[in-house]
Design a protein around this motif. Structure first.
Motif, PDB file in Angstrom:
ATOM      1  N   GLU A 173     -89.723  44.297 -16.349  1.00 55.14           N
ATOM      2  CA  GLU A 173     -88.821  43.799 -17.404  1.00 55.14           C
ATOM      3  C   GLU A 173     -88.703  44.892 -18.463  1.00 55.14           C
ATOM      4  OE1 GLU A 173     -88.608  40.294 -20.799  1.00 55.14           O
ATOM      5  OE2 GLU A 173     -89.930  40.042 -19.040  1.00 55.14           O
ATOM      6  N   PHE A 174     -87.540  45.505 -18.521  1.00 60.29           N
ATOM      7  CA  PHE A 174     -87.332  46.634 -19.422  1.00 60.29           C
ATOM      8  C   PHE A 174     -87.383  46.173 -20.876  1.00 60.29           C
ATOM      9  CE2 PHE A 174     -84.868  49.717 -21.820  1.00 60.29           C
ATOM     10  CZ  PHE A 174     -85.340  50.918 -21.327  1.00 60.29           C
ATOM     11  N   SER A 175     -88.068  46.965 -21.710  1.00 58.27           N
ATOM     12  CA  SER A 175     -88.199  46.604 -23.126  1.00 58.27           C
ATOM     13  C   SER A 175     -88.446  47.858 -23.961  1.00 58.27           C
ATOM     14  CB  SER A 175     -89.353  45.612 -23.319  1.00 58.27           C
ATOM     15  OG  SER A 175     -89.573  45.362 -24.697  1.00 58.27           O
ATOM     16  N   TRP A 176     -87.880  47.846 -25.182  1.00 62.33           N
ATOM     17  CA  TRP A 176     -88.094  48.918 -26.158  1.00 62.33           C
ATOM     18  C   TRP A 176     -89.148  48.534 -27.200  1.00 62.33           C
ATOM     19  CZ3 TRP A 176     -85.580  53.659 -26.034  1.00 62.33           C
ATOM     20  CH2 TRP A 176     -84.508  53.770 -25.154  1.00 62.33           C
ATOM     21  N   ASP A 177     -89.897  47.459 -26.958  1.00 64.28           N
ATOM     22  CA  ASP A 177     -90.763  46.920 -28.002  1.00 64.28           C
ATOM     23  C   ASP A 177     -91.806  47.929 -28.487  1.00 64.28           C
ATOM     24  OD1 ASP A 177     -89.375  44.584 -27.849  1.00 64.28           O
ATOM     25  OD2 ASP A 177     -90.851  43.529 -26.600  1.00 64.28           O
ATOM     26  N   GLY A 178     -92.376  48.709 -27.571  1.00 63.15           N
ATOM     27  CA  GLY A 178     -93.376  49.692 -27.980  1.00 63.15           C
ATOM     28  C   GLY A 178     -92.809  50.738 -28.919  1.00 63.15           C
TER      29      GLY A 178
END
Length: 306
Positions: free
Chosen positions: A65-70
């Motif tokens: 699940e692609f995410s930019w949260d970091g």
């Protein structure tokens, strides 16, 4: 005729065997190189994965699940990160120049047979590799004697000279700079400084590039000197700031239940860790290819023992 034919057949067989061997080792070295790059690509993949996907699917190179949260979490510290990046770039450039200058001049002096005290200074450099004064004497010298606490020079001067690089460059100078060239320049009236700048340095570019890369890696990755000598936020290098962010993440995660709030659950801990690794290693990894051809030549020549 039969002997000639046998020799031709034998030479053809040897050539074909050599080609097969070269092909095999080329594939082997290629796979080995890919295995070295795999961990970095794996870290990049995890840094773009959401925390929930990591909890369900575990670590994967291709994000479930692609995410930019970091990276979004690190963006909250953008002002500090930009400031720390500037500090790191400054100490890396200036520190590398100082380290390379001191190391190469020291190594050149002890590599010349006409230098009277070359054995003493060679043993002196080797002695510092075997024995260290320790953390407390270093701290007292930097803070009390030199007064460099909360100074940018406290991140540069403790690493301004490298005994290991001195030994590498000493051997490199002895192998690549013949005494005949130096004597010819002296007969023509050239000074020692002119000989070093106009003759020695052009011949020693691979070796200087090698120790420059070693020094740059040391300054870029250094955080311990900042821990000892720096308390001002404006002088934190990038690695030390990322270490502090990591410590804050661990502290929040350990004390989530004590405060009765759920704040720690919204922080992408694992993705942020991997994002910090990417940010800290990507710039220096991108500069390495520019030094590679010099690095291989300098390391192989300078690494010959005598």
């Amino acid at each position: 005729m039969k002997k000639k034919n046998k020799k031709r057949i034998a030479s053809v067989e040897v050539r074909s065997f050599g080609e097969k061997t070269d092909f095999f080792f080329s594939i082997f070295i290629g796979l080995l190189a890919l295995s070295c790059l795999f961990p970095f690509f794996f870290v990049i993949g995890v840094s773009f994965t959401s925390e929930s996907a990591l909890a369900i699917h575990g670590y994967r190179m291709i994000p479930a699940e692609f995410s930019w949260d970091g990276y979004k979490y690190l963006y909250e510290f953008k002002d500090q990160l930009i400031s720390s990046l500037g500090v790191t770039v400054f100490i890396t450039i200036v520190g590398t120049l100082i380290n390379t200058t001191f190391t190469s001049t020291y190594a050149y002096a002890i590599s010349r047979q006409n230098f009277k005290y070359r054995q003493f200074f060679t043993k002196f450099a080797l002695l510092t590799m075997l024995f260290s004064a320790g953390m407390i004497p270093n701290y007292l010298v930097v803070t009390k004697m030199l007064g460099l606490r909360n100074s940018i020079w406290a991140l540069i001067l403790p690493m301004a000279l490298s005994p290991f690089n001195i030994m590498v460059m000493r051997t490199f100078f002895k192998k690549t700079v013949p005494d005949a060239i130096i004597e010819s320049a002296r007969i023509d009236g050239a000074s020692e400084i002119r000989i070093f700048i106009q003759i020695v340095i052009p011949l020693a570019v691979p070796g200087i590039a090698t120790i420059s890369l070693f020094a740059a890696l040391g300054f870029w990755n250094d955080w311990f000197n900042a821990l000892l000598y720096i308390t001002s936020d404006n002088l934190f290098p990038l690695q030390y700031l990322l270490m502090k962010i990591q410590s804050n993440l661990d502290y929040i995660a350990q004390n989530v239940g004590l405060s009765g709030v759920n704040a720690g659950m919204s922080i992408p801990r694992e993705a942020t860790r991997m994002a910090m690794v990417v940010i800290s290693t990507l710039p220096i990894a991108l500069t390495y290819p520019f030094f590679q051809k010099y690095f291989v030549t300098g390391l192989t020549i300078g690494g010959v023992k005598e």
